[in-house]
Design an enzyme around this catalytic site. Structure first.
Site, PDB file in Angstrom:
ATOM      1  N   SER A 128       0.830  -1.209   0.000  1.00  0.00           N
ATOM      2  CA  SER A 128       0.000   0.000   0.000  1.00  0.00           C
ATOM      3  C   SER A 128       0.858   1.250   0.000  1.00  0.00           C
ATOM      4  CB  SER A 128      -0.857  -0.018   1.269  1.00  0.00           C
ATOM      5  OG  SER A 128      -1.443   1.232   1.499  1.00  0.00           O
ATOM      6  N   TYR A 174      -2.189  -1.362  11.039  1.00  0.00           N
ATOM      7  CA  TYR A 174      -2.445  -1.872   9.695  1.00  0.00           C
ATOM      8  C   TYR A 174      -1.315  -1.468   8.749  1.00  0.00           C
ATOM      9  CZ  TYR A 174      -3.833  -1.485   4.871  1.00  0.00           C
ATOM     10  OH  TYR A 174      -3.807  -1.527   3.489  1.00  0.00           O
ATOM     11  N   LYS A 222       1.942  -3.658   6.634  1.00  0.00           N
ATOM     12  CA  LYS A 222       2.383  -3.594   5.231  1.00  0.00           C
ATOM     13  C   LYS A 222       3.891  -3.326   5.164  1.00  0.00           C
ATOM     14  CE  LYS A 222      -1.548  -4.421   3.272  1.00  0.00           C
ATOM     15  NZ  LYS A 222      -1.775  -5.763   2.697  1.00  0.00           N
TER      16      LYS A 222
HETATM   17  N1  UFG Z   1     -13.256  10.632   3.396  1.00  0.00           N
HETATM   18  C1  UFG Z   1     -14.294  11.471   3.703  1.00  0.00           C
HETATM   19  N2  UFG Z   1     -15.438  10.928   4.202  1.00  0.00           N
HETATM   20  C2  UFG Z   1     -15.587   9.593   4.402  1.00  0.00           C
HETATM   21  C3  UFG Z   1     -14.521   8.728   4.075  1.00  0.00           C
HETATM   22  C4  UFG Z   1     -13.358   9.294   3.574  1.00  0.00           C
HETATM   23  O1  UFG Z   1     -14.201  12.685   3.546  1.00  0.00           O
HETATM   24  O2  UFG Z   1     -16.658   9.171   4.883  1.00  0.00           O
HETATM   25  C5  UFG Z   1     -12.025  11.210   2.838  1.00  0.00           C
HETATM   26  C6  UFG Z   1     -10.807  10.948   3.705  1.00  0.00           C
HETATM   27  O3  UFG Z   1     -10.687  11.921   4.701  1.00  0.00           O
HETATM   28  C7  UFG Z   1      -9.700  10.981   2.659  1.00  0.00           C
HETATM   29  C8  UFG Z   1     -10.366  10.446   1.396  1.00  0.00           C
HETATM   30  O4  UFG Z   1     -11.763  10.573   1.594  1.00  0.00           O
HETATM   31  O5  UFG Z   1      -9.338  12.296   2.433  1.00  0.00           O
HETATM   32  C9  UFG Z   1     -10.049   9.004   1.119  1.00  0.00           C
HETATM   33  O6  UFG Z   1     -10.344   8.252   2.280  1.00  0.00           O
HETATM   34  P1  UFG Z   1     -10.411   6.664   2.278  1.00  0.00           P
HETATM   35  O7  UFG Z   1     -10.755   6.235   3.668  1.00  0.00           O
HETATM   36  O8  UFG Z   1     -11.274   6.193   1.171  1.00  0.00           O
HETATM   37  O9  UFG Z   1      -8.944   6.249   1.909  1.00  0.00           O
HETATM   38  P2  UFG Z   1      -7.580   6.559   2.661  1.00  0.00           P
HETATM   39  O10 UFG Z   1      -6.729   7.264   1.683  1.00  0.00           O
HETATM   40  O11 UFG Z   1      -7.761   7.182   3.974  1.00  0.00           O
HETATM   41  O12 UFG Z   1      -7.112   5.079   2.987  1.00  0.00           O
HETATM   42  C10 UFG Z   1      -6.622   4.270   1.991  1.00  0.00           C
HETATM   43  C11 UFG Z   1      -6.875   2.803   2.321  1.00  0.00           C
HETATM   44  C12 UFG Z   1      -6.120   2.394   3.529  1.00  0.00           C
HETATM   45  C13 UFG Z   1      -4.689   2.778   3.417  1.00  0.00           C
HETATM   46  C14 UFG Z   1      -4.552   4.237   3.077  1.00  0.00           C
HETATM   47  C15 UFG Z   1      -3.144   4.605   2.797  1.00  0.00           C
HETATM   48  O13 UFG Z   1      -8.250   2.580   2.547  1.00  0.00           O
HETATM   49  O14 UFG Z   1      -6.225   0.988   3.636  1.00  0.00           O
HETATM   50  O15 UFG Z   1      -5.272   4.521   1.900  1.00  0.00           O
HETATM   51  O16 UFG Z   1      -3.005   5.977   2.638  1.00  0.00           O
HETATM   52  F1  UFG Z   1      -4.025   2.562   4.573  1.00  0.00           F
END
Ligand code: UFG
Length: 341
Positions: A127, A152, A156
């Site tokens: 990741s 988590y 990785k």
């Molecule tokens: N977000 C929102 N509202 C939500 C969910 C997410 O605004 O209800 C925003 C988050 O703040 C972020 C973006 O959408 O800015 C993406 O969020 P995600 O949770 O979809 O993805 P992340 O980038 O946080 O996480 C992903 C993977 C993880 C991994 C991470 C590494 O899901 O498994 O990338 O950066 F660890």
């Protein structure tokens, strides 16, 4: 005879899409999954798309005896594509030991099998979380790995190190770690897709569930970041583009095209999109307004991350084909299909 590949976690989101791509490329796919975060129905979806139902075994990879029996019964596996892992960031903070035991225990058991049963190719699901909040954008494969912000993420990082050290002493084995950016979307058939259990943590399933009426509204976490529209930036990649990269990476190993016996590649589009841009694309493709509100930042969020794609494009010969609109449309079609099931 078709070449056999083992996909662990093959009924899950990325695993099922990857199974489809391998079957379509002419491989025989075997799947091991404990169904802890996926449903057996994925196999029907894979069959509907490809006409083939992969052989399936349900057990936990931390069960070394069962894993050994499986390899004993399948001595001709040519490559392992290892997805099976827990992946919820928040849960990992609450239950760190569960994450270390499961994610690292299953990896070590599988690596042991590669040695015992002479499976020479191993592709690992890593990741972009290993880059943390990058100092330079876009992030390259040799950008510094930062201290993990969750157990988590740490699994990785440690997994990559375990593979690296193992490959140093096992020169007959070859491995590639693929560092995913943000996989979203679903197969164009809408027969397989992401199936979050409970309230989704991730943006796109939360968007589609809100649009279909399962959730009241989407919270956009943070609107005052140092980005053009104040919301966080990610490199969203269509899951089918991502799945195809696994076939290419595996063939690189099977055909001895690898330059060293442990390589790693970023899998992203190279384009960063903000949360508000994702919402806008979703609204355009689904032809409806999304109910959302701007709220406080979510603790632990990286502000901006997107991939440098040069190495994967040039070395793997792989390039993404689908854009954000394709991702949103396919995610929406999948959500609608789920409703009708
Ligand atoms: N977000 C929102 N509202 C939500 C969910 C997410 O605004 O209800 C925003 C988050 O703040 C972020 C973006 O959408 O800015 C993406 O969020 P995600 O949770 O979809 O993805 P992340 O980038 O946080 O996480 C992903 C993977 C993880 C991994 C991470 C590494 O899901 O498994 O990338 O950066 F660890």
């Amino acid at each position: 005879m078709k070449k056999q590949v083992l996909i662990t976690g093959g009924t899950g989101y990325i695993g099922s899409h990857t199974a489809v791509e391998f079957i379509e490329a002419g491989y025989e796919v075997l799947i091991i999954d404990n169904l802890s975060n996926s449903k057996i129905d994925s196999l029907d979806g894979i069959e509907k798309i490809t006409g083939t139902k992969p052989e399936f075994a349900q057990f936990d990879l931390t069960d070394k005896l069962k894993l050994n029996d499986f390899f004993e019964a399948h001595p001709n596996i040519e490559a392992i594509i290892h997805f099976a892992a827990y992946k919820a960031v928040g849960e990992s903070v609450a239950k760190p030991m569960m994450y270390y035991q499961n994610n690292l225990g299953s990896l070590m058991n599988l690596l042991e099998m590669t040695k015992k049963y002479k499976t020479k190719s191993f592709v690992f699901s890593s990741s972009c979380t290993v880059y943390g909040e990058p100092e330079e954008l876009p992030v390259k494969e040799n950008s510094p790995v930062q201290e993990a912000t969750s157990p988590y993420g740490n699994t990785k990082q440690i997994a990559e190190e375990i593979i690296r050290d193992f490959m140093k002493v096992e020169q007959d084995l070859k491995s590639i770690a693929l560092r995913y950016f943000n996989p979203v979307g679903a197969h164009e058939s809408a027969e397989i897709g992401e199936l979050p259990l409970g309230v989704p943590n991730n943006l796109v399933p939360f968007i589609t569930q809100t649009a279909i009426g399962i959730r009241k509204e989407l919270s956009v976490f943070g609107f005052d970041y140092d980005t053009p529209d104040g919301t966080c930036i990610r490199d969203y990649i269509h899951v089918v583009d991502l799945a195809k990269a696994h076939v290419i990476a595996t063939e690189r190993l099977l055909n001895n095209k690898n330059k060293s016996n442990y390589e790693m590649f970023n899998l992203g589009t190279g384009t960063g999109n903000s949360v508000l841009e994702v919402i806008k694309s979703f609204e355009k493709m689904s032809k409806q307004k999304l109910n959302y509100k701007l709220v406080d930042r979510r603790p632990g969020d990286v502000v901006k991350v997107y991939s440098d794609t040069e190495f994967a494009n040039n070395e793997l010969g792989w390039k993404t084909e689908k854009n954000l609109d394709d991702m949103m449309l396919s995610a929406w079609n999948w959500e609608n299909n789920l409703k009708n099931k």
